[in-house]
Design a protein around this motif. Structure first.
Motif, PDB file in Angstrom:
ATOM      1  N   LEU A  28      -7.198   9.568  -7.345  1.00 38.39           N
ATOM      2  CA  LEU A  28      -6.880  10.703  -6.472  1.00 38.39           C
ATOM      3  C   LEU A  28      -5.595  11.424  -6.862  1.00 38.39           C
ATOM      4  CD1 LEU A  28      -7.864   9.293  -2.950  1.00 38.39           C
ATOM      5  CD2 LEU A  28      -9.174  10.795  -4.462  1.00 38.39           C
ATOM      6  N   VAL A  29      -4.624  10.706  -7.429  1.00 41.26           N
ATOM      7  CA  VAL A  29      -3.351  11.340  -7.780  1.00 41.26           C
ATOM      8  C   VAL A  29      -3.441  12.058  -9.116  1.00 41.26           C
ATOM      9  CG1 VAL A  29      -0.913  10.925  -8.318  1.00 41.26           C
ATOM     10  CG2 VAL A  29      -1.987   9.717  -6.407  1.00 41.26           C
ATOM     11  N   PHE A  30      -4.025  11.422 -10.113  1.00 37.56           N
ATOM     12  CA  PHE A  30      -3.980  11.964 -11.474  1.00 37.56           C
ATOM     13  C   PHE A  30      -5.280  12.625 -11.946  1.00 37.56           C
ATOM     14  CE2 PHE A  30      -0.850   8.328 -11.997  1.00 37.56           C
ATOM     15  CZ  PHE A  30       0.265   9.148 -11.826  1.00 37.56           C
ATOM     16  N   ASN A  31      -6.404  12.338 -11.295  1.00 36.93           N
ATOM     17  CA  ASN A  31      -7.672  12.827 -11.814  1.00 36.93           C
ATOM     18  C   ASN A  31      -8.436  13.744 -10.870  1.00 36.93           C
ATOM     19  OD1 ASN A  31      -8.089  11.148 -14.470  1.00 36.93           O
ATOM     20  ND2 ASN A  31      -7.398   9.673 -12.934  1.00 36.93           N
ATOM     21  N   LEU A  80       0.834  -1.201   0.000  1.00 38.32           N
ATOM     22  CA  LEU A  80       0.000   0.000   0.000  1.00 38.32           C
ATOM     23  C   LEU A  80       0.868   1.251   0.000  1.00 38.32           C
ATOM     24  CD1 LEU A  80      -2.872  -0.901   2.516  1.00 38.32           C
ATOM     25  CD2 LEU A  80      -2.856  -1.095   0.021  1.00 38.32           C
ATOM     26  N   GLN A  81       1.823   1.318   0.928  1.00 34.64           N
ATOM     27  CA  GLN A  81       2.717   2.473   0.983  1.00 34.64           C
ATOM     28  C   GLN A  81       3.583   2.556  -0.278  1.00 34.64           C
ATOM     29  OE1 GLN A  81       2.675   4.713   3.344  1.00 34.64           O
ATOM     30  NE2 GLN A  81       1.490   3.699   4.941  1.00 34.64           N
ATOM     31  N   LEU A  82       4.064   1.383  -0.732  1.00 30.95           N
ATOM     32  CA  LEU A  82       4.939   1.344  -1.901  1.00 30.95           C
ATOM     33  C   LEU A  82       4.215   1.843  -3.147  1.00 30.95           C
ATOM     34  CD1 LEU A  82       7.720   0.477  -2.990  1.00 30.95           C
ATOM     35  CD2 LEU A  82       6.750  -1.804  -3.379  1.00 30.95           C
ATOM     36  N   ILE A  83       2.984   1.400  -3.351  1.00 30.28           N
ATOM     37  CA  ILE A  83       2.207   1.816  -4.525  1.00 30.28           C
ATOM     38  C   ILE A  83       1.968   3.322  -4.504  1.00 30.28           C
ATOM     39  CG2 ILE A  83      -0.089   1.674  -5.583  1.00 30.28           C
ATOM     40  CD1 ILE A  83      -0.095  -1.312  -4.736  1.00 30.28           C
ATOM     41  N   SER A  84       1.642   3.851  -3.336  1.00 27.65           N
ATOM     42  CA  SER A  84       1.399   5.293  -3.231  1.00 27.65           C
ATOM     43  C   SER A  84       2.638   6.095  -3.611  1.00 27.65           C
ATOM     44  CB  SER A  84       0.975   5.643  -1.802  1.00 27.65           C
ATOM     45  OG  SER A  84      -0.268   5.054  -1.490  1.00 27.65           O
ATOM     46  N   VAL A  85       3.791   5.669  -3.112  1.00 26.00           N
ATOM     47  CA  VAL A  85       5.039   6.378  -3.430  1.00 26.00           C
ATOM     48  C   VAL A  85       5.365   6.246  -4.912  1.00 26.00           C
ATOM     49  CG1 VAL A  85       7.531   6.437  -2.998  1.00 26.00           C
ATOM     50  CG2 VAL A  85       5.944   6.166  -1.088  1.00 26.00           C
ATOM     51  N   MET A  86       5.081   5.090  -5.498  1.00 26.30           N
ATOM     52  CA  MET A  86       5.330   4.904  -6.933  1.00 26.30           C
ATOM     53  C   MET A  86       4.471   5.851  -7.766  1.00 26.30           C
ATOM     54  SD  MET A  86       5.622   0.734  -7.092  1.00 26.30           S
ATOM     55  CE  MET A  86       5.641   0.697  -8.871  1.00 26.30           C
ATOM     56  N   PHE A  87       3.211   6.038  -7.397  1.00 24.89           N
ATOM     57  CA  PHE A  87       2.353   6.978  -8.121  1.00 24.89           C
ATOM     58  C   PHE A  87       2.874   8.403  -7.965  1.00 24.89           C
ATOM     59  CE2 PHE A  87      -0.794   3.624  -8.499  1.00 24.89           C
ATOM     60  CZ  PHE A  87      -1.511   3.979  -9.636  1.00 24.89           C
ATOM     61  N   VAL A  88       3.304   8.751  -6.752  1.00 23.41           N
ATOM     62  CA  VAL A  88       3.830  10.101  -6.522  1.00 23.41           C
ATOM     63  C   VAL A  88       5.104  10.327  -7.321  1.00 23.41           C
ATOM     64  CG1 VAL A  88       4.790  11.643  -4.757  1.00 23.41           C
ATOM     65  CG2 VAL A  88       2.768  10.282  -4.245  1.00 23.41           C
ATOM     66  N   GLY A  89       5.871   9.257  -7.548  1.00 25.83           N
ATOM     67  CA  GLY A  89       7.114   9.383  -8.308  1.00 25.83           C
ATOM     68  C   GLY A  89       6.915   9.951  -9.704  1.00 25.83           C
ATOM     69  N   HIS A  90       5.711   9.833 -10.245  1.00 24.00           N
ATOM     70  CA  HIS A  90       5.425  10.379 -11.582  1.00 24.00           C
ATOM     71  C   HIS A  90       5.086  11.867 -11.535  1.00 24.00           C
ATOM     72  CE1 HIS A  90       5.452   6.475 -13.650  1.00 24.00           C
ATOM     73  NE2 HIS A  90       4.861   5.994 -12.575  1.00 24.00           N
ATOM     74  N   LEU A  91       5.069  12.456 -10.346  1.00 21.56           N
ATOM     75  CA  LEU A  91       4.738  13.877 -10.208  1.00 21.56           C
ATOM     76  C   LEU A  91       5.967  14.769 -10.124  1.00 21.56           C
ATOM     77  CD1 LEU A  91       1.825  13.593  -7.592  1.00 21.56           C
ATOM     78  CD2 LEU A  91       1.635  13.761 -10.095  1.00 21.56           C
ATOM     79  N   GLY A  92       7.143  14.172  -9.991  1.00 22.62           N
ATOM     80  CA  GLY A  92       8.357  14.974  -9.906  1.00 22.62           C
ATOM     81  C   GLY A  92       9.229  14.585  -8.729  1.00 22.62           C
ATOM     82  N   GLU A  93      10.481  15.069  -8.748  1.00 23.73           N
ATOM     83  CA  GLU A  93      11.449  14.686  -7.727  1.00 23.73           C
ATOM     84  C   GLU A  93      11.079  15.215  -6.345  1.00 23.73           C
ATOM     85  OE1 GLU A  93      15.373  15.772  -8.817  1.00 23.73           O
ATOM     86  OE2 GLU A  93      15.446  14.490 -10.597  1.00 23.73           O
ATOM     87  N   LEU A  94      10.591  16.462  -6.281  1.00 27.69           N
ATOM     88  CA  LEU A  94      10.248  17.038  -4.981  1.00 27.69           C
ATOM     89  C   LEU A  94       9.091  16.280  -4.336  1.00 27.69           C
ATOM     90  CD1 LEU A  94      10.593  19.197  -2.808  1.00 27.69           C
ATOM     91  CD2 LEU A  94       9.043  20.676  -4.133  1.00 27.69           C
ATOM     92  N   ALA A  95       8.064  15.974  -5.125  1.00 26.64           N
ATOM     93  CA  ALA A  95       6.926  15.225  -4.590  1.00 26.64           C
ATOM     94  C   ALA A  95       7.360  13.840  -4.116  1.00 26.64           C
ATOM     95  CB  ALA A  95       5.835  15.103  -5.652  1.00 26.64           C
ATOM     96  N   LEU A  96       8.245  13.185  -4.892  1.00 22.21           N
ATOM     97  CA  LEU A  96       8.730  11.855  -4.522  1.00 22.21           C
ATOM     98  C   LEU A  96       9.549  11.908  -3.236  1.00 22.21           C
ATOM     99  CD1 LEU A  96       9.133   8.858  -5.069  1.00 22.21           C
ATOM    100  CD2 LEU A  96      11.058   9.461  -6.558  1.00 22.21           C
ATOM    101  N   ALA A  97      10.442  12.902  -3.137  1.00 23.82           N
ATOM    102  CA  ALA A  97      11.277  13.032  -1.942  1.00 23.82           C
ATOM    103  C   ALA A  97      10.418  13.294  -0.709  1.00 23.82           C
ATOM    104  CB  ALA A  97      12.294  14.156  -2.130  1.00 23.82           C
ATOM    105  N   GLY A  98       9.391  14.146  -0.863  1.00 24.79           N
ATOM    106  CA  GLY A  98       8.516  14.457   0.257  1.00 24.79           C
ATOM    107  C   GLY A  98       7.701  13.253   0.696  1.00 24.79           C
ATOM    108  N   ALA A  99       7.151  12.503  -0.278  1.00 22.47           N
ATOM    109  CA  ALA A  99       6.357  11.325   0.055  1.00 22.47           C
ATOM    110  C   ALA A  99       7.212  10.241   0.699  1.00 22.47           C
ATOM    111  CB  ALA A  99       5.680  10.781  -1.201  1.00 22.47           C
TER     112      ALA A  99
END
Length: 486
Positions: free
Chosen positions: A205-208, A55-74
């Protein structure tokens, strides 16, 4: 004299007992039956752990497509949440390994529901200050010297994860309630349904929805509560829980101190170990070439956490078997369960270690295209394989500790192993002898060796007949007459 001879037999017994030691006409059949029981428990529990980890891993993977700052924060928020919340709640809920497991073995079925409700009340109260901490993630991370932009992003992610901490606390109580009565397949099914729904919820929730990384955090909260709801329905309406779930009762508010006496040391056991691994990643940032060191240590930590799910499933299985048999007054069956799980842990550790050594030159490319990172990971893999082997042994021995109700002893062992031996050794090897990341992980390996030696020494000196009597006394102390529940 007979008691002394009996104790000597327990102290000097081999890993797998001879047929003569087992009170059955066919010792091999008894061993195979115990092996079957533990595999039946461990298999679904491994899947449950992996699916909840996803669950946590999938969420971080989706955030990874939003940019480096979003990925680092998540990523930072996820690590912060694990250190300050999830590990604490999982540790406190582990007190139910002892209480529910021994009550089920003693056929005090109504007590399982009482223990679970009591645990839920305590954990929900604990979640309130944890939620306050998560709400202040940004100033806490900034005060710890983290990058302000990343800290702000992590704080925003953590605030949207606050509902998940309450759901996670409830979920851990439900899992222990079902696990200790050997009901594991429904948990695997509910976790699988939740993970599949989580993929869809994250995408929405992430993309739409325009929420971005906040949507991933919100998806975590929704998914945990979906899992809680599914298990609540099963517990309420399933015939397998008809004896163990009497419904909510005010009696759950009694004997809270008995629960805390096990819950607090259980939490300390889990947190001390989890925090030491996270500390290795933080210390890697102080080494020369911190980007390389932190990347490699993060890959190693992620690999170790994934592989750890296998011995963790075995650990949950043996804690259930030991607590059930002690509660039922079967000390030799509890001892056999320990021997069988040690055999499985050694076999699993050797097999996984060999696989890690075989793939050491290519494993780094699964995380990075950098040749330098991949070569460094290859050099780390032998140490990682050794630590995985020792971690598997300590994991199943810690499960035995929980099944017996020795959480306080386990907490002291973890404190000494990781903070008097492991971390000082890691600092010495990394910063004095300049071995770098390999030195840091070698310190963890030293801690695991000390931990295994201490736990194994305790197992050898255990009088299982005495532990069965203690389990009976514990069940009698916490039991409530059935007529009071009406």
């Amino acid at each position: 004299m007979e008691r002394a001879e009996e104790n000597v037999t327990v102290l000097n017994s081999p890993l797998i007992p001879s047929p003569e030691e087992i009170p059955d006409e066919n010792g091999k059949e008894v061993i195979l039956e115990e092996l079957r029981k533990q595999l039946w428990l461990a298999g679904p529990l491994i899947m449950v752990s992996l699916l909840q980890f996803c669950l946590q891993l999938i969420s971080v993977m989706f955030v990874g497509h939003l940019g480096e700052l979003a990925l680092a924060g998540a990523s930072m928020a996820t690590s912060f949440a694990s250190v300050t919340g999830f590990s604490l709640l999982m540790g406190m809920a582990s007190a139910l390994d002892t209480l529910c497991g021994q009550s089920y073995g003693a056929k005090q079925y109504h007590m399982l529901g009482i223990h679970m409700v009591r645990a839920i009340v305590v954990l929900l109260i604990v979640c309130i200050p944890l939620a306050v901490i998560w709400a202040n993630t940004t100033p806490i991370l900034t005060a710890l010297g983290q990058d302000p932009a990343i800290s702000k992003e992590a704080g925003s992610y953590a605030r949207f994860m606050i509902p998940s901490i309450f759901g996670y606390g409830l979920l851990q109580c439900q899992v222990k309630f079902l696990q200790t009565q050997n009901v594991v397949v429904p948990m695997m099914i509910s976790s699988g349904i939740t993970t599949l729904l989580h993929l869809f919820i994250c995408w929405i929730l992430v993309f739409n929805s325009g929420l971005g990384s906040k949507g991933a955090a919100m998806a975590n909260s929704i998914s945990y509560w979906i899992n809680v709801f599914l298990l609540a329905l099963y517990i309420k309406f399933s015939s397998s829980c008809s004896k163990t779930w009497p419904g909510f009762s005010k009696e759950a508010l009694h004997n809270v101190l008995n629960f805390l006496r096990l819950a607090i040391p259980s939490a300390v056991m889990v947190c001390l170990e989890a925090w030491s691994f996270e500390m290795m990643v933080l210390l890697s940032g102080l080494l020369p070439n911190p980007e390389l060191e932190t990347s490699v240590l993060s890959i190693c930590l992620n690999t170790a956490a994934t592989v750890w799910m296998i011995p963790f499933g075995l650990s949950c299985a043996v804690s259930t078997r030991v607590s059930n048999e002690l509660g039922a007054g079967h000390p030799r069956a509890a001892l056999l369960a320990v021997r069988v799980v040690l055999f499985m842990a050694i076999s699993e550790g050797i097999l996984v270690g060999l696989i890690m050594l075989l793939i050491r030159n290519i494993w780094g490319y699964a995380y990075s295209n950098e040749i330098e990172v991949s070569k460094y990971v290859a050099r780390m893999m032998p140490i990682l394989a050794a630590s995985n082997f020792m971690d598997g042994l300590q994991c199943v021995l810690s499960g035995t500790i929980r099944g017996c109700g020795w959480q306080k002893i386990g907490a002291f062992i973890n404190l000494g192993s990781y903070y008097l031996v492991g971390i000082p050794t890691a600092i010495l090897l990394a910063f004095v002898f300049h071995i770098g990341g390999r030195g840091l992980w070698s310190g963890i390996l030293c801690a695991l060796v000390v931990q295994v030696v201490c736990l194994f020494a305790i197992m050898l000196r255990t009088n299982w007949e005495h532990e069965a009597r203690k389990a009976k006394d514990r069940v009698c102390d916490t039991s409530i007459p059935v007529e009071l529940l009406s």
